[in-house]
Design a protein around this motif. Structure first.
Motif, PDB file in Angstrom:
ATOM      1  N   THR A 152      -0.813  -3.633   7.560  1.00 48.72           N
ATOM      2  CA  THR A 152      -1.545  -4.894   7.491  1.00 48.72           C
ATOM      3  C   THR A 152      -0.960  -5.854   8.516  1.00 48.72           C
ATOM      4  O   THR A 152       0.257  -5.918   8.686  1.00 48.72           O
ATOM      5  CB  THR A 152      -1.434  -5.541   6.097  1.00 48.72           C
ATOM      6  N   GLY A 157       0.826  -1.201   0.000  1.00 52.89           N
ATOM      7  CA  GLY A 157       0.000   0.000   0.000  1.00 52.89           C
ATOM      8  C   GLY A 157       0.861   1.250   0.000  1.00 52.89           C
ATOM      9  O   GLY A 157       2.049   1.198   0.311  1.00 52.89           O
ATOM     10  N   PHE A 185      -6.563  -4.668   7.994  1.00 51.80           N
ATOM     11  CA  PHE A 185      -5.975  -3.549   7.271  1.00 51.80           C
ATOM     12  C   PHE A 185      -6.213  -2.246   8.026  1.00 51.80           C
ATOM     13  O   PHE A 185      -7.327  -1.984   8.488  1.00 51.80           O
ATOM     14  CB  PHE A 185      -6.597  -3.404   5.879  1.00 51.80           C
ATOM     15  N   SER A 187     -15.932  -3.737   8.229  1.00 56.48           N
ATOM     16  CA  SER A 187     -15.320  -2.414   8.211  1.00 56.48           C
ATOM     17  C   SER A 187     -15.689  -1.674   9.478  1.00 56.48           C
ATOM     18  O   SER A 187     -16.874  -1.610   9.842  1.00 56.48           O
ATOM     19  CB  SER A 187     -15.797  -1.633   6.982  1.00 56.48           C
ATOM     20  N   PRO A 210      -8.062  -2.953   0.507  1.00 60.55           N
ATOM     21  CA  PRO A 210      -8.580  -1.582   0.457  1.00 60.55           C
ATOM     22  C   PRO A 210      -7.528  -0.597  -0.037  1.00 60.55           C
ATOM     23  O   PRO A 210      -6.325  -0.818   0.107  1.00 60.55           O
ATOM     24  CB  PRO A 210      -8.954  -1.302   1.916  1.00 60.55           C
ATOM     25  N   SER A 211      -7.981   0.500  -0.624  1.00 60.29           N
ATOM     26  CA  SER A 211      -7.074   1.577  -1.004  1.00 60.29           C
ATOM     27  C   SER A 211      -6.666   2.354   0.239  1.00 60.29           C
ATOM     28  O   SER A 211      -7.178   2.112   1.337  1.00 60.29           O
ATOM     29  CB  SER A 211      -7.752   2.503  -2.015  1.00 60.29           C
ATOM     30  N   ASP A 212      -5.744   3.306   0.083  1.00 61.22           N
ATOM     31  CA  ASP A 212      -5.270   4.145   1.196  1.00 61.22           C
ATOM     32  C   ASP A 212      -4.652   3.315   2.322  1.00 61.22           C
ATOM     33  O   ASP A 212      -4.728   3.686   3.490  1.00 61.22           O
ATOM     34  CB  ASP A 212      -6.417   5.006   1.758  1.00 61.22           C
ATOM     35  N   LEU A 213      -4.014   2.202   1.961  1.00 61.60           N
ATOM     36  CA  LEU A 213      -3.512   1.253   2.962  1.00 61.60           C
ATOM     37  C   LEU A 213      -2.282   1.798   3.681  1.00 61.60           C
ATOM     38  O   LEU A 213      -1.347   2.282   3.051  1.00 61.60           O
ATOM     39  CB  LEU A 213      -3.171  -0.073   2.277  1.00 61.60           C
ATOM     40  N   THR A 268      -6.261   1.823   7.365  1.00 61.09           N
ATOM     41  CA  THR A 268      -6.347   2.709   6.217  1.00 61.09           C
ATOM     42  C   THR A 268      -6.325   4.172   6.650  1.00 61.09           C
ATOM     43  O   THR A 268      -6.666   4.499   7.787  1.00 61.09           O
ATOM     44  CB  THR A 268      -7.638   2.458   5.407  1.00 61.09           C
ATOM     45  N   ASP A 269      -5.937   5.022   5.717  1.00 57.04           N
ATOM     46  CA  ASP A 269      -5.927   6.456   5.950  1.00 57.04           C
ATOM     47  C   ASP A 269      -7.242   7.039   5.442  1.00 57.04           C
ATOM     48  O   ASP A 269      -7.373   7.429   4.290  1.00 57.04           O
ATOM     49  CB  ASP A 269      -4.748   7.097   5.214  1.00 57.04           C
ATOM     50  N   SER A 281      -3.831   0.135  -3.663  1.00 58.89           N
ATOM     51  CA  SER A 281      -3.165  -0.973  -2.988  1.00 58.89           C
ATOM     52  C   SER A 281      -3.130  -2.177  -3.922  1.00 58.89           C
ATOM     53  O   SER A 281      -4.000  -2.344  -4.771  1.00 58.89           O
ATOM     54  CB  SER A 281      -3.900  -1.328  -1.697  1.00 58.89           C
TER      55      SER A 281
END
Length: 229
Positions: free
Chosen positions: A84, A50, A94, A112, A78-81, A96-97, A57
């Motif tokens: 992990t 990420g 995960f 989530s 997920p994106s913005d990782l 995330t931001d 990611s």
């Protein structure tokens, strides 16, 4: 299998267990930044990469014994990782931001956790740690450290206001015995004893840490390795 994965602006290099012999170089066009992170799921031989906020990611699988990697577009990530880990049940967790904490369970189900649907008090999570009782420690951006506990059915906050943490940007954590070692982006290193409540701070002014912007932490036997921005 005892090998090491190193992520750089060239891609992912596979080293032997000594870290001195390069086995395979997987060249990949990453946009290099200090938010880049890598994790190897040794249960499923899957590698997650990420790049933090605004970045895609990527999931990879190992194609051969030498460690050649192939992108796995069918695996969810997920994106913005930012980080992990595996929890005690083998689920992938995960950080995330902006999206809180996402859990990919072994049966394929996804959970989530955000401030809107859980006791999590921040959606920008920089670091994760799962203790032996299954409690999830979450290091956040400007909101300190959270302990999410299904056993206690609550979320506990460690931050400047509670006088437990000396800075509220927690980028890494390692627990050794009763002590939590917390790296702080702006505050150096906190050593917090969860049994006694005692906290010691080490920074560039009172120790040999070269700077106070510590961005990651990993345990290597009796040593702790930190990266400093």
């Amino acid at each position: 299998s005892g090998r090491l994965l190193a992520l750089s602006n060239d891609g992912i290099t596979v080293f032997d267990r000594t870290g001195e012999i390069e086995i395979t170089m997987n060249r990949m066009p990453f946009k290099f930044s200090h938010n880049l992170n890598i994790f190897c799921d040794t249960l499923r031989n899957e590698v997650y990469v990420g790049g933090g906020i605004g970045e895609r990611s990527v999931s990879f699988v190992m194609d051969d014994k030498r460690g050649s990697l192939r992108e796995n577009s069918e695996s969810y990530i997920p994106s913005d990782l930012m980080a992990t880990i595996l929890d005690n049940d083998g689920n992938v967790v995960f950080a995330t931001d902006g999206g809180g904490v996402v859990v990919k369970r072994t049966d394929g189900d996804m959970d989530s956790f955000t401030p809107g649907n859980s006791t999590l008090l921040a959606d920008v999570i920089y670091s994760l740690y799962c203790d032996r009782r299954g409690n999830l420690w979450c290091g956040s951006y400007r909101r300190g450290l959270f302990l999410m506990s299904s056993e206690l059915n609550r979320c506990r906050v460690y931050d400047i206001r509670s006088a437990i943490s000396s800075f509220n940007i927690v980028t890494g954590m390692v627990k050794i015995g009763s002590k939590m070692y917390l790296t702080l982006d702006g505050g150096g290193l906190d050593i917090y004893d969860v049994n006694t409540g005692e906290r010691i701070n080490r920074n560039s002014g009172n120790s040999e840490i070269p700077g106070n912007n510590v961005t990651s932490l990993v345990r290597d036997g009796d040593r702790l390795w930190m990266t400093v921005y």
